[in-house]
Design a protein around this motif. Structure first.
Motif, PDB file in Angstrom:
ATOM      1  N   UNK A 143       0.852  -1.198   0.000  1.00  0.00           N
ATOM      2  CA  UNK A 143       0.000   0.000   0.000  1.00  0.00           C
ATOM      3  C   UNK A 143       0.878   1.235   0.000  1.00  0.00           C
ATOM      4  N   UNK A 198       1.966   4.467   1.429  1.00  0.00           N
ATOM      5  CA  UNK A 198       1.867   4.988   2.795  1.00  0.00           C
ATOM      6  C   UNK A 198       2.538   6.343   2.963  1.00  0.00           C
ATOM      7  N   UNK A 252      -6.309  -9.048   2.581  1.00  0.00           N
ATOM      8  CA  UNK A 252      -6.805  -8.515   3.865  1.00  0.00           C
ATOM      9  C   UNK A 252      -6.064  -9.155   5.035  1.00  0.00           C
ATOM     10  N   UNK A 253      -5.919  -8.407   6.122  1.00  0.00           N
ATOM     11  CA  UNK A 253      -5.261  -8.967   7.317  1.00  0.00           C
ATOM     12  C   UNK A 253      -6.049 -10.156   7.880  1.00  0.00           C
ATOM     13  N   UNK A 254      -5.306 -11.054   8.517  1.00  0.00           N
ATOM     14  CA  UNK A 254      -5.925 -12.168   9.254  1.00  0.00           C
ATOM     15  C   UNK A 254      -6.364 -11.663  10.635  1.00  0.00           C
ATOM     16  N   UNK A 255      -6.916 -12.582  11.432  1.00  0.00           N
ATOM     17  CA  UNK A 255      -7.466 -12.149  12.724  1.00  0.00           C
ATOM     18  C   UNK A 255      -6.395 -11.563  13.654  1.00  0.00           C
ATOM     19  N   UNK A 298      -5.412  -8.214  12.513  1.00  0.00           N
ATOM     20  CA  UNK A 298      -6.398  -7.177  12.868  1.00  0.00           C
ATOM     21  C   UNK A 298      -6.128  -6.670  14.283  1.00  0.00           C
ATOM     22  N   UNK A 299      -5.862  -7.615  15.187  1.00  0.00           N
ATOM     23  CA  UNK A 299      -5.550  -7.215  16.571  1.00  0.00           C
ATOM     24  C   UNK A 299      -4.270  -6.381  16.626  1.00  0.00           C
ATOM     25  N   UNK A 352      -3.067  -4.424  14.307  1.00  0.00           N
ATOM     26  CA  UNK A 352      -3.353  -3.075  13.801  1.00  0.00           C
ATOM     27  C   UNK A 352      -4.056  -2.231  14.865  1.00  0.00           C
ATOM     28  N   UNK A 353      -5.008  -2.858  15.531  1.00  0.00           N
ATOM     29  CA  UNK A 353      -5.796  -2.132  16.537  1.00  0.00           C
ATOM     30  C   UNK A 353      -4.955  -1.820  17.789  1.00  0.00           C
ATOM     31  N   UNK A 389      -1.629   0.655  17.720  1.00  0.00           N
ATOM     32  CA  UNK A 389      -1.908   2.100  17.645  1.00  0.00           C
ATOM     33  C   UNK A 389      -1.718   2.753  19.007  1.00  0.00           C
TER      34      UNK A 389
END
Lengths: 580, 235
Positions: A161, A163, A178-181, A184-185, A187-188, A191
């Protein structure tokens, strides 16, 4: 009688090695109409050949369930013929220093199994000395290489991507998966502590690039090489199209002994041993390109001794073999209790990372180390292979059971089976990959006492990490722990401490070794110019990682490809101008 | 190790050594490499080099353990992973053959495993006057309970604990990499597919969602077979 048989055909260019650098060079030169001899030390190899295929096989098809062996260091299905040791082809180490050398003998070399992480070096990475005073600048900058990166992106394919991060240049990206599970954690959660997590950049085709290569079908097995040619292997992506031009002769099982020179000191070709026949041959060409891998190319140069070149060919600087450096690496793993008892689905995705963390502290001045690292993450409901379920006694006492009570670690029976199922997909791994500072005292040289089974003198390594790398590994471990804490995870095992250099891997283990024929302005400070042309012998080039002045925290392949493209086009121009 | 096994191992060893001398790593059969007597037909079902084929084909024909030890391993494996309603026991999922193979493939297993089995028989004989496999189910479990929980085991059981942990490792790996074990686990991968993100019910359960930026950037799988077009792409 010992006889060297000369191949009848004489070539414009002879290339040693069919990996990233040699494959790119063969493709560019052949497209331009030059007659090319491509020499590979291993057998022919086509990722689509069902005879050699390991992709899409089941764990139980291997009697050892995918475990590693002496001939497959990264497991029974991994597509590298070679490994940390090769029968009859030793290497040695000086004193107590460590270096591990991974070789793969086959068309395409190590590109058949590599991680496909494809990162451009940034503007800073070419001029680190200006920034931190250590090491040396490259003789070229990002702007010199950028056009070639652009072309490599479009020719070979890489997802990612845009950036706009200053030292992480964007490219012509295919869209990422797409990110896996667990991603996702990441990324969240990251932060919250200011650690960026962005889409990975990998040479895997998420969309069609042309009509010759397929699209990724998400088997997570790029390390077994792709039968659909949906990832970058030099064998399928570069060598095959080069051969299709009709301008390339491929010599397999050709173990190069030395570069041959004439009375004027010009390269005239190479001599090699046929590894199957055990016979000696020579091939002649107007130009010789070494792309055998940083250390193998240095070895060939150092072994190419003559009256005119007693210290080896292209070595008036005395720097062939010097400034050997690998990426740093350290790792840790954890359990995420909220990822236990997962709903089942196919989470294979692309091999390895869909997201990663680029180095985020370029502007921080108070670190006790100099260069940065990126972080790669592991996790997901991966295919069970040898090793799966092992060490349950270190895990199943750490978290409450379904009844809310902690249980005794270890055990047996259906209860244990249930534990294994509960933990599947709850693990997460962290691997730092960092930049080291190249040192003249870290090198490979010819061992005065040892030859391989072909009678070719072998390499001896001398390599020691400095405090810069050790302190960087410490920072990695502190960061991993902070991440694990932030994510609510349970770290596995003891945190690696000072006694183990904070888990810093031995040099060579990350298989990013470069620097042994560094480029520069003249033969006082370097072996080649910025086009890989050796200062001493104008018809001799190096087009592998050997020419790197410094290895950023980025994986080297994309830069090897871009530089090999740039050098090959320079070579074509020079031949046109009749100046070599 | 009995004489018969020793001979078998020597045969396996010499086959491997012979290969080193020819040094042929070509994945294809090569007729001129002095290997005409060696059968290089790949009946293993996945890509092997000649060197690997020769070694693997020799190993799969061999057995490291005695019949007695294999019987003991069977008992242990099925204590570690018994059958349940839908799935076979470890031994019926091929775990004993797997462990026997690994002992040949990785010789570092040989002393810990055969010695550990001997330790188990000795312990059982002292306690119950029977070797482990001939002890009653309750007696077997009594010993297993003493060595299956590393943090609670008595210090004098430490060697038994170490052995049982190694057996547990091999049984779990062997079972969950078998066909029934993969089904039991619920593994759904290793098939060509189109990854389009975490299923919605899973996202809901974890209170997660793909943000708009991610959705916009990631591959639209309905266009995956279109050739990438960079004409509007700005760096």
């Amino acid at each position: 009688m010992f006889q060297i048989k000369e191949q009848a055909k004489k070539y414009d260019v002879l290339i040693v090695g069919s990996g990233a650098g040699g494959g790119m060079s063969a493709q560019i030169l052949a497209e331009a109409g030059l007659k090319v001899a491509l020499l590979e030390a291993g057998p022919n190899f086509d990722p689509a050949d069902p005879e050699t295929q390991t992709q899409m096989k089941w764990p139980y098809e291997s009697p050892r369930r995918g475990a590693s062996t002496d001939t497959r260091s990264f497991g029974d299905f991994d597509m590298a013929y070679g490994g940390w040791q090769i029968n009859g082809e030793p290497y040695t180490r000086k004193g107590n220093s460590e270096f591990d050398w991974f070789r793969s003998r086959m068309v395409g070399g190590r590109t058949n199994h590599w991680g496909r992480i494809s990162l451009r070096f940034g503007p800073l990475d070419f001029k680190r000395k200006d920034h931190d005073g250590k090491g040396d600048n490259w003789p070229i900058g990002y702007d010199d290489v950028a056009p070639y990166y652009d072309r490599v992106d479009k020719m070979v394919g890489v997802y990612g991507t845009r950036e706009n991060i200053p030292n992480e240049p964007d490219g012509y990206f295919l869209p990422p998966p797409k990110p896996r599970l667990h991603e996702m954690y990441l990324k969240k959660d990251l932060k919250k502590i200011g650690i960026p997590v962005i889409a990975a950049r990998k040479s895997v085709l998420t969309k069609k690039l042309n009509n010759k290569r397929g699209v990724c079908f998400y088997c997570q097995q790029c390390n077994r090489t792709c039968t659909a040619y949906a990832d970058f292997s030099s064998s399928s992506v570069l060598v095959q199209p080069a051969l299709e031009t009709g301008n390339v002769d491929l010599y397999v099982n050709a173990m190069v002994r030395e570069v041959l020179t004439d009375d004027n000191g010009k390269a005239t070709g190479v001599s090699y041993v046929d590894r199957v026949e055990m016979k000696e041959y020579s091939v002649k060409a107007k130009v010789v390109v070494l792309a055998a891998s940083a250390c193998s190319s240095a070895r060939i140069l150092l072994n190419s001794k003559s009256e005119k070149y007693p210290n080896g060919l292209a070595n008036s600087s005395g720097l062939v073999g010097k400034y050997l450096h690998d990426s740093t690496g350290a790792s840790r793993s954890a359990i995420l209790p909220h990822l236990m008892d997962r709903i089942r689905y196919n989470e294979d995705g692309v091999r390895g990372i869909h997201v990663y963390t680029p180095w985020w502290l370029n502007d921080k001045k108070d670190l006790d180390f100099t260069r940065g690292y990126h972080i790669e993450y592991g996790g997901g409901m991966n295919v069970p292979l040898y090793g799966f379920g092992m060490g349950m006694e270190k895990k199943n006492g750490l978290v409450p059971g379904p009844d809310g009570k902690k249980k005794k670690a270890g055990g047996y029976g259906l209860d244990l089976k249930e534990d294994v199922k509960r933990f599947w997909g709850a693990g997460i791994g962290f691997a730092g990959r960092g930049e080291s500072i190249p040192q003249k005292d870290n090198y490979c040289e010819i061992d005065p006492n040892v030859v391989d089974k072909y009678g070719i003198p072998v390499l001896r390594f001398n390599y020691n990490w400095t405090d810069d790398e050790i302190n960087q590994a410490k920072h990695m471990q502190d960061t991993f722990e902070e991440i694990i804490h932030t994510m609510g995870g349970i770290p596995m095992g003891e945190k690696p401490g000072k006694e183990s250099n904070y888990g810093l891997e031995a040099p060579g283990r990350i298989i990013h070794e470069v620097g042994t024929t560094r480029m520069g302005h003249n033969s006082k400070d370097s072996v080649t110019n910025s086009f890989g042309q050796t200062h001493d012998v104008d018809n001799l080039f190096v087009m592998d990682g050997g020419v790197f002045v410094s290895q950023a925290d980025k994986n080297p392949t994309w830069t090897i490809l871009a530089l090999a493209m740039r050098s090959s086009e320079y070579l074509i121009d020079e031949l046109k101008k009749m100046s070599i | 190790m009995d004489r018969r096994k020793t001979l078998k191992l020597m045969v396996a060893g010499s086959a491997a050594t012979g290969l080193v001398l020819t040094g042929c790593e070509s994945p294809k059969t090569s007729s001129d490499a002095g290997q005409s007597k060696v059968d290089l037909e790949n009946d293993l079902g996945y890509g092997r080099t000649d060197e690997e084929l020769v070694r693997d084909k020799a190993l799969v024909k061999e057995s490291f353990f005695s019949d007695h030890d294999l019987a003991t391993i069977t008992v242990l494996a099925d204590i570690i992973l018994p059958a349940d309603g839908d799935h076979p026991s470890a031994s019926n999922a091929g775990v004993v053959e797997f462990i026997d193979f690994m002992a040949l493939d990785r010789p570092t297993f040989q002393v810990p495993l055969s010695g550990g089995l001997r330790w188990l028989d000795h312990e059982s004989s002292v306690r119950f006057n029977k070797v482990f496999k001939d002890a009653s189910a309750d007696q077997q479990i009594a010993i297993v309970d003493d060595i299956a929980y590393p943090e609670d085991a008595k210090p004098e059981m430490s060697q038994g604990v170490k052995f049982f942990s190694t057996m547990r490792d091999l049984v779990l790996t062997g079972y969950f990499t078998s066909k029934p074990g993969l089904e039991d686990l619920g593994f759904m991968g290793n098939v060509p597919n189109v990854w389009d993100g975490v299923p919605q019910e899973v996202l809901d359960k974890h209170n997660l969602a793909y943000d708009e930026k991610t959705l916009k950037e990631c591959v639209d799988q309905s266009t995956r077979n279109e050739i990438m077009d960079w004409s509007d792409y700005k760096l």
